[in-house]
Write a protein that holds these residues in place. Structure first.
Motif, PDB file in Angstrom:
ATOM      1  N   LYS A 432      16.103 -25.642  12.027  1.00  0.00           N
ATOM      2  CA  LYS A 432      15.655 -24.567  12.903  1.00  0.00           C
ATOM      3  C   LYS A 432      15.110 -23.395  12.084  1.00  0.00           C
ATOM      4  O   LYS A 432      14.067 -22.822  12.419  1.00  0.00           O
ATOM      5  N   PHE A 433      15.832 -23.045  10.988  1.00  0.00           N
ATOM      6  CA  PHE A 433      15.368 -21.958  10.118  1.00  0.00           C
ATOM      7  C   PHE A 433      14.016 -22.306   9.503  1.00  0.00           C
ATOM      8  O   PHE A 433      13.114 -21.469   9.433  1.00  0.00           O
ATOM      9  N   ILE A 436      11.312 -21.886  12.170  1.00  0.00           N
ATOM     10  CA  ILE A 436      10.982 -20.481  12.457  1.00  0.00           C
ATOM     11  C   ILE A 436      10.157 -19.891  11.316  1.00  0.00           C
ATOM     12  O   ILE A 436       9.203 -19.133  11.544  1.00  0.00           O
ATOM     13  N   SER A 439       6.676 -21.199  11.601  1.00  0.00           N
ATOM     14  CA  SER A 439       6.061 -20.584  12.770  1.00  0.00           C
ATOM     15  C   SER A 439       5.618 -19.159  12.454  1.00  0.00           C
ATOM     16  O   SER A 439       4.539 -18.717  12.861  1.00  0.00           O
ATOM     17  N   PHE A 440       6.461 -18.445  11.702  1.00  0.00           N
ATOM     18  CA  PHE A 440       6.127 -17.062  11.329  1.00  0.00           C
ATOM     19  C   PHE A 440       4.886 -17.023  10.441  1.00  0.00           C
ATOM     20  O   PHE A 440       4.028 -16.153  10.594  1.00  0.00           O
ATOM     21  N   THR A 447       5.633 -15.057  16.882  1.00  0.00           N
ATOM     22  CA  THR A 447       6.965 -15.496  16.488  1.00  0.00           C
ATOM     23  C   THR A 447       7.966 -14.348  16.542  1.00  0.00           C
ATOM     24  O   THR A 447       9.084 -14.495  17.066  1.00  0.00           O
ATOM     25  N   TYR A 450       8.700 -13.485  20.196  1.00  0.00           N
ATOM     26  CA  TYR A 450       9.587 -14.446  20.858  1.00  0.00           C
ATOM     27  C   TYR A 450      11.018 -14.326  20.341  1.00  0.00           C
ATOM     28  O   TYR A 450      11.973 -14.355  21.127  1.00  0.00           O
ATOM     29  N   GLN A 451      11.208 -14.205  19.020  1.00  0.00           N
ATOM     30  CA  GLN A 451      12.556 -14.097  18.460  1.00  0.00           C
ATOM     31  C   GLN A 451      13.252 -12.830  18.947  1.00  0.00           C
ATOM     32  O   GLN A 451      14.453 -12.831  19.203  1.00  0.00           O
ATOM     33  N   LEU A 508       6.727 -21.875  19.718  1.00  0.00           N
ATOM     34  CA  LEU A 508       7.433 -20.742  19.136  1.00  0.00           C
ATOM     35  C   LEU A 508       8.941 -20.940  19.113  1.00  0.00           C
ATOM     36  O   LEU A 508       9.644 -20.225  18.407  1.00  0.00           O
ATOM     37  N   TYR A 509       9.447 -21.857  19.914  1.00  0.00           N
ATOM     38  CA  TYR A 509      10.896 -22.098  19.933  1.00  0.00           C
ATOM     39  C   TYR A 509      11.187 -23.503  19.404  1.00  0.00           C
ATOM     40  O   TYR A 509      10.361 -24.413  19.509  1.00  0.00           O
ATOM     41  N   PHE A 510      12.369 -23.684  18.848  1.00  0.00           N
ATOM     42  CA  PHE A 510      12.720 -24.917  18.149  1.00  0.00           C
ATOM     43  C   PHE A 510      13.219 -26.003  19.106  1.00  0.00           C
ATOM     44  O   PHE A 510      14.039 -25.740  19.990  1.00  0.00           O
ATOM     45  N   THR A 545       5.710 -20.264  24.325  1.00  0.00           N
ATOM     46  CA  THR A 545       6.806 -20.766  25.119  1.00  0.00           C
ATOM     47  C   THR A 545       6.255 -21.506  26.316  1.00  0.00           C
ATOM     48  O   THR A 545       5.059 -21.608  26.520  1.00  0.00           O
TER      49      THR A 545
END
Length: 561
Positions: A432-433, A436, A439-440, A447, A450-451, A508-510, A545
């Protein structure tokens, strides 16, 4: 500017759609938008020609040469030029180019850029239409239509105007439509637009003032939103310049003024002040199909002779979001949305996925009877569609398509114990890290946004005080429980039937399974080849999303598929 022949196609009697064909050898044809980018197939842009057949420019006319012969940014050669034709067109999936008229026929009305050729294209596709021309005059769109069989006062124009509402946005519907016997032509055989007859306004188009207090309220709201001095009771919301976003705003304002809530779809089915006022006064008690609060079926484009396409809602989402897809589909393809029904009766017992599907099917068979259906589900709606397909096939009905719009089949975590959940979350932290971080690097602003939203939601759910939670938050929490209950008690029974999976290309989400969204794992059991079950996986070129999937320009591409 170029050799006499730049594209070619052999026209045959069986061809229903006449195109200008494909580029000839050693010739490139680009279709470019106003920003200088090549458009996707199915989108309109200006036609540019490049290649070995291109001229060097105009003889002794450097000003015009510089205007029309431009550097070719799509070529590796620095000296390559491309010719700006001034013609509009679109690439079809066959690789052929459909001519859409001249770019000088592009007009701007109420701040919106309109391609007259696109309106003409859709008019010519309608039943009994032989030819059509659209012009802009005094800020109005006027359509001239030549029918297959000319009969005075046959009122076909009323039906054509209604049909256009299902394939074009409201601001592109002609304000006036005139049926004529033949088009006036210039000596060289082209349509003489200057010789088209002037439309004389009749009393049918005069302003009719509101009569009741409800009509006054609606007219006042519309006039404010649409920046009109006054709105008559027979004026059409979309003909006045309204669109989907303004429709949402209009219905919100109406609820604040009257305290009466109607689905957003009501304004699409009752687009005049007079019609909507009647619906409000009756509080949407079901006179119109799919408009009542207790109805699941919402007609988005109810006309056509093909198997109806039923699109099932996502979590707490309006089926109005599917309207752009419906408008891009074939003229004869009926489309219906299925909005939450029993799920949103917060006081009623919790429902299983099987019960939800059965409830929707019952209403569907009553209101949209057919031997065949095409089904599509968005997010949570994908599970409902999957179960509906299973039940319909058990009834002997044919399901011609089962499509998943970004629906993640990985739902096993709803049935996990606390220890299983802890182990799963521990294992997924590293990937997941990594996700992200990537994505960033690709989309930093989106990103971060969304976070931030995700963390704020988590903080609110854990530390938010009960006093600070408003009624909408409480209702949403109860809805969460109802949707979660349905998912928790549902097992994806394996089906040998094909699934079409539509998913965002950038997310944008895992999710653990970025490619198949869990459908490969959930549909392979008992079957060897994956493609026997997952017919196709289509990347939708949008970022973000779930809400961004249908809201983006990707609906054009999705509708084509």
């Amino acid at each position: 500017e170029t050799t006499i022949l730049s594209t070619q196609k052999q026209i045959k009697e069986i061809n229903e759609l006449i195109t200008i064909g494909k580029p000839v050898k050693n010739t490139e044809v680009y279709i470019i938008d106003n920003a200088g980018n090549i458009v996707q197939d199915g989108q309109i842009g200006e036609i540019y020609i490049a290649g070995e057949g291109l001229a060097r420019g105009y003889w002794n006319n450097p000003i015009l040469t510089n205007e029309r012969f431009l550097p070719n940014p799509f070529s590796a050669s620095r000296t390559s030029l491309m010719y700006k034709t001034g013609d509009l067109g679109m690439y079809l999936e066959t690789g052929e180019i459909l001519y859409m008229g001249r770019s000088d026929n592009q007009v701007k009305i109420r701040g919106l850029r309109i391609e007259l050729g696109e309106i003409e294209f859709h008019l010519r596709k309608l039943d009994a239409v032989k030819d059509a021309v659209v012009i802009s005059r005094d800020g109005l769109l006027i359509a001239y239509v030549v029918p297959e069989n000319f009969e005075p006062d046959n009122q076909l124009d009323l039906q054509w105007k209604q049909d256009l509402k299902y394939v074009l946005p409201g601001y592109m519907i002609p304000n006036e439509m005139l049926v004529i016997k033949q088009m006036p032509l210039t000596p060289n055989g082209k349509v003489d637009r200057n010789a088209l007859p002037i439309i004389v306004k009749t009393s049918a188009g005069k302003y009719l003032a509101p009569r009741s207090s409800m009509e006054h309220i609606i007219a006042k709201i519309w006039a404010s939103i649409l920046s009109k001095q006054k709105v008559g009771i027979r004026d059409d919301f979309f003909e006045l310049g309204g669109h989907s976003n303004l429709a949402v705003l209009a219905m919100i304002r109406l609820e604040k003024e009257t305290g009466i809530r109607l689905p957003i779809a009501a304004i699409f089915q009752s687009p005049t002040v007079e019609e909507l006022a009647k619906l409000v006064l009756n509080q949407g008690n079901g006179q119109l199909l799919g408009v009542a609060d207790n109805a699941a079926i919402v007609p988005l484009k109810p006309f056509g002779n093909k198997p109806p396409l039923m699109i099932i809602h996502g979590f707490n989402m309006s089926v109005l979001m599917f309207m752009p897809i419906a408008r891009q589909l074939d003229h004869m393809q009926p489309v219906y949305g299925i909005q939450p029904k029993g799920l949103h009766k917060l006081e009623s017992p919790l429902m299983t996925m099987e019960e939800i599907a059965a409830e929707y099917i019952q209403e569907m068979l009553e209101k949209v009877p057919s031997e065949s259906y095409a089904l599509a589900g968005y997010s949570f709606g994908g599970f409902v569609a999957f179960e509906m397909a299973k039940q319909l096939r058990a009834m002997g009905k044919k399901v011609t398509m089962l499509a998943m719009f970004d629906c993640n089949a990985e739902t096993g975590y709803f049935r996990e114990t606390s220890m299983q959940k802890l182990v799963r979350k521990s294992y997924r932290q590293l990937p997941k890290f990594e996700f992200i971080l990537k994505s960033f690097l690709r989309n930093p602003k989106e990103t971060i946004a969304y976070q931030r939203y995700f963390l704020e939601s988590k903080w609110k759910s854990v530390f938010g005080s009960s006093q600070a939670i408003d009624q909408d938050d409480k209702e949403e929490a109860l809805l969460d429980l109802r949707y979660e209950f349905a998912l928790k008690h549902y097992e994806l029974n394996i089906s040998a039937h094909d699934i079409d999976l539509f998913r965002v290309k950038k997310r944008l989400y895992f999710v653990p399974d970025q490619e198949f969204l869990g459908w490969r794992e959930n549909t392979m059991r008992g079957f060897k080849p994956v493609l026997a079950v997952i017919k196709s996986i289509l990347n939708i070129a949008s970022t973000g999303t779930l809400q961004f999937l249908i809201a983006s320009a990707s609906w054009i591409f999705m509708a084509k598929i």
